[in-house]
Design a protein around this motif. Structure first.
Motif, PDB file in Angstrom:
ATOM      1  N   ARG A 167      58.319 -63.133 143.205  1.00  0.00           N
ATOM      2  CA  ARG A 167      59.892 -62.894 142.762  1.00  0.00           C
ATOM      3  C   ARG A 167      59.671 -61.471 142.006  1.00  0.00           C
ATOM      4  O   ARG A 167      60.560 -60.624 142.113  1.00  0.00           O
ATOM      5  N   SER A 168      58.764 -61.678 140.894  1.00  0.00           N
ATOM      6  CA  SER A 168      58.591 -60.404 140.081  1.00  0.00           C
ATOM      7  C   SER A 168      58.099 -58.832 141.003  1.00  0.00           C
ATOM      8  O   SER A 168      58.648 -57.884 140.653  1.00  0.00           O
ATOM      9  N   MET A 169      57.452 -59.289 141.900  1.00  0.00           N
ATOM     10  CA  MET A 169      57.197 -58.186 142.849  1.00  0.00           C
ATOM     11  C   MET A 169      58.240 -57.692 143.660  1.00  0.00           C
ATOM     12  O   MET A 169      58.535 -56.382 143.529  1.00  0.00           O
TER      13      MET A 169
ATOM     14  N   PRO B 148      56.831 -67.501 140.621  1.00  0.00           N
ATOM     15  CA  PRO B 148      57.591 -66.537 140.039  1.00  0.00           C
ATOM     16  C   PRO B 148      56.789 -65.041 140.339  1.00  0.00           C
ATOM     17  O   PRO B 148      57.629 -64.212 140.242  1.00  0.00           O
ATOM     18  N   PHE B 149      55.830 -64.946 140.857  1.00  0.00           N
ATOM     19  CA  PHE B 149      55.173 -63.889 140.731  1.00  0.00           C
ATOM     20  C   PHE B 149      55.596 -62.890 141.920  1.00  0.00           C
ATOM     21  O   PHE B 149      55.695 -61.695 141.759  1.00  0.00           O
TER      22      PHE B 149
ATOM     23  N   GLN C 175      61.312 -57.791 142.513  1.00  0.00           N
ATOM     24  CA  GLN C 175      62.123 -56.999 141.626  1.00  0.00           C
ATOM     25  C   GLN C 175      61.590 -55.751 141.200  1.00  0.00           C
ATOM     26  O   GLN C 175      62.353 -54.811 140.859  1.00  0.00           O
ATOM     27  N   THR C 176      60.241 -55.610 141.075  1.00  0.00           N
ATOM     28  CA  THR C 176      59.507 -54.363 140.856  1.00  0.00           C
ATOM     29  C   THR C 176      59.959 -53.265 141.807  1.00  0.00           C
ATOM     30  O   THR C 176      60.284 -52.103 141.587  1.00  0.00           O
ATOM     31  N   TRP C 177      60.163 -53.707 143.129  1.00  0.00           N
ATOM     32  CA  TRP C 177      60.722 -52.739 144.170  1.00  0.00           C
ATOM     33  C   TRP C 177      62.019 -52.696 144.443  1.00  0.00           C
ATOM     34  O   TRP C 177      62.555 -52.427 145.255  1.00  0.00           O
ATOM     35  N   GLY C 178      62.511 -53.274 143.121  1.00  0.00           N
ATOM     36  CA  GLY C 178      64.286 -52.844 143.090  1.00  0.00           C
ATOM     37  C   GLY C 178      65.352 -53.837 143.757  1.00  0.00           C
ATOM     38  O   GLY C 178      66.397 -53.769 143.757  1.00  0.00           O
TER      39      GLY C 178
END
Lengths: 454, 454
Positions: free
Chosen positions: B170-172, B167-168, B174-177
């Protein structure tokens, strides 16, 4: 093409650490033992080697950095000073924003700046093993790396809940050859006692400190290492601010204001203390540089605490230190900036704050993540939740500059990357993060348990 | 103090990419469509903008890097060339070992070198959205970051099992939009068809490619982006080798041999291609620099594959490319260097290998982790599992130098850090990692399915 990255040659790595004690209006107050008398060097010598003890007590302005330490520093130092041009554009501010990026270290944060000299001085003193504690793992990783550099065994007592829930920093420590135990463990008497009472105990930083100190005190070949709060730790971190001073001189700019996250105080001390000397001489811009410690509003040690003697740990095991504190049994809410969840603060930072030489501000958790995401989208770097506190304050200052039409120079310490904190960002995006009410009642209750000093 | 870090000014970021086609003895063979005729630019134009298509087909030696791309590059470039002094000491070798560290990029690998220009050319062509696929997430992160830099929407189809287990990254993204979908998804016809047949389908890179291409082909405002294999991707990565050439000139040294991990071929191409030009002119040390692609022994495309036209994806959706291949339906064993699990290879790398201008070697999984841990303990940096392949080969060469008493200069591409791969290190330390038998039978079976070209 304008350079955004202000670099130094490796030959420009500072040769000395800066000791702010030399420029403080009053000498620091000593730590006190159980008898409320100053702790003797002999007592401290149970867990620290002589060179570190000497630094802890020193009032010398400049303390030489040993060559073997500088040789390890050059694996990643000097760290870059970076102009956040794209963030300035996003904010539409006339301010110039710079950050010192400490995430370039092997462990991904500023912590190796002190782990490396601590390992070196221990090795020089004939010590074979270092014990330490870690919560989420940033400090444990740094000590594991530093121990490996000097051939020391490193044992890390890692808070059990983190050991189970955050396995990746544990793997990182093991990659650098450290032994990692979930705390409370069966390795120590204090661990065994706790487990006997409650086999399901999930651990705490206070318990892990007790285990690490117990093991160090019981073995002549073993020392203990701490990653923040103490004077020698703040001293080692001043390499950050000293490099930054050279970098600002190189581009002909100078900070009007500096922000750094502040938990135990080492990252703030590291970047800010070298500017205390400039301020003592009247400042560079015709006025002093504002030095602002940024803390979580859920653990507002400087902004809402009391300046008093208190224990460094939750269980009252350490000497008493004169510092801003929320009370040693204050349990901060579970924010994601684990490195800032500390009831007290560095005695040096505390005294400077008490004497009005530095400022402090508290920011709320959601606002820090909002700032971190804005920063990541503008500048690329994904910051650690601790660093997001400084970023929040820097953005607020840049917006103020826009409103007032002031082209100030803003500088902050980006203490580490967030690669091991993506679960926190995940929760932020999912709307699962919260701000905590200002814990006034808990602080009031905890402050009632402050030790009474004659 | 000797400098271990050979840096360049940001003004020294190369102004052009180097196109190896100009120095190849024979022109590259074209990709073929379903009719086994060369694919027309119109067909490729369905999913790529004109500037990228032109680069894909170009034989010009130097292709200018647009200023807006160089402006993003300077967020982390030039990347450092680092002398691995401590590793040399551990190995007791007379060899000099250098590595180019691409882990300093925001996404932590070399992939943004091509993601950034791909985003730029798409934005210039009026494209609003980019679709792409990702396995473990390195490429998806790079594209998410690059899209954010140019205001493009990015949609990433992430292999479902990775989406759930990792998941991490993926979170990265999402952090970049970026928007991230588990593939197979309900967003595309191919995804819906697969889910109708098997609701529990865990996905594969081939399926994710199909979904990303389908969406790009069906919308005029949307392009597709690929992170390896193709000529324009190799082109963009040559910034690595070009910077390295300048850095070696700066210290008056020159590599005798270069190692890079090789999956789809972009990291090898990036570091090695600029030296092909030097070799064509006879080399710098009176002999050519050896250029060695390092692949996993479980997926030995160059060393055990066949040079033939084959599909780029598992399902036969892409054009046919002339390349070394293990057969498009060869399923590599589940090694942790996910970026190297590819049945084929860059057509340019393949042709250079076929014509004897470069070398290849295959290494086993356990040996690569052993090398990565040795490197981390000496140099501090924890490498990605892909990078460990190059490190293994570099260490073997350095040991050979010790045995032969030869002070050769060894250079490798450290393509990324391992911060998101600690679970793999964990399994290595636990003794749960294995080497795979050379999959001769599976390769033989898969090669029987190669398309028959007239």
């Amino acid at each position: 093409m304008e350079s955004l990255r202000i670099t130094l040659e490796q030959s420009e790595i500072p040769t000395h650490w800066y000791n702010v004690v030399a420029d403080m209006p009053n000498p620091p107050l000593p730590p006190l033992g159980p008898d409320h008398q100053p702790v003797s060097p002999e007592q401290m010598g149970m867990i620290f080697p002589p060179a570190i003890l000497a630094q802890e007590m020193s009032a010398e302005r400049w303390i030489p950095i040993p060559d073997p330490v500088r040789e390890i520093y050059r694996l990643w130092r000097p760290s870059p000073l970076i102009r956040a041009r794209r963030l300035e554009e996003v904010l539409g501010t006339p301010a110039r924003i710079y950050y010192k990026y400490e995430g370039v270290s092997p462990a991904g944060s500023h912590k190796p700046n002190t782990a490396v000299p601590q390992a070196y001085y221990n090795q020089q003193a004939g010590i074979k093993r270092i014990t330490t504690e870690t919560g989420a793992g940033q400090w444990g990783c740094s000590m594991a790396f530093a121990g490996q550099m000097f051939g020391l065994e490193v044992r890390v007592y890692m808070v059990k809940i983190s050991y189970q829930q955050k396995p990746f920093r544990r793997s990182m420590m093991q990659t650098w050859g450290a032994e990692v135990f979930a705390s409370p463990s069966k390795m120590t008497q204090s661990g065994r006692d706790l487990l006997a009472r409650d086999p399901e105990n999930q651990g705490s930083l206070g318990i892990a400190i007790s285990e690490a100190v117990e093991e160090a005190a019981s073995r002549a070949d073993t020392s203990y290492a701490l990653g923040s709060v103490l004077n020698h730790v703040a001293l080692h971190q001043t390499i950050i601010g000293q490099e930054a001073r050279k970098q600002f001189e190189k581009v002909g700019d100078w900070p009007d204001v500096i922000f750094a996250p502040c938990g135990g105080g080492s990252s703030f001390a590291g970047v800010a203390f070298p500017f205390v000397a400039d301020n003592a001489a009247g400042g560079r811009n015709g006025r002093p540089t504002r030095l602002v410690a940024v803390e979580p509003s859920s653990c507002p040690t400087l902004t809402k605490g009391t300046y008093a003697y208190d224990f460094g740990d939750a269980s009252g095991f350490t000497p008493l230190m004169k510092m801003y504190t929320l009370g040693h049994d204050f349990m901060p809410p579970g924010i994601h900036a684990g490195g800032l969840r500390y009831h007290g603060d560095s005695p040096l930072v505390s005294q400077l704050y008490h004497e009005g030489l530095i400022e402090a501000v508290a920011v709320a958790q959601l606002a820090t993540f909002e700032a971190g995401v804005m920063f990541a989208r503008a500048e690329g770097v994904i910051p650690a939740p601790e660093s997001n506190h400084a970023i929040r304050a820097a953005i607020d200052e840049a917006v103020l500059c826009r409103q007032n039409g002031e082209a100030r120079t803003i500088f902050f310490n980006l203490t580490g990357h967030g690669h091991f904190d993506m679960a926190a960002y995940d929760r932020y995006f999912a709307g699962d993060l919260e701000d905590f009410e200002y814990p006034a009642e808990a602080i009031r209750a905890s402050l009632e348990h402050l030790p009474k000093i004659r």
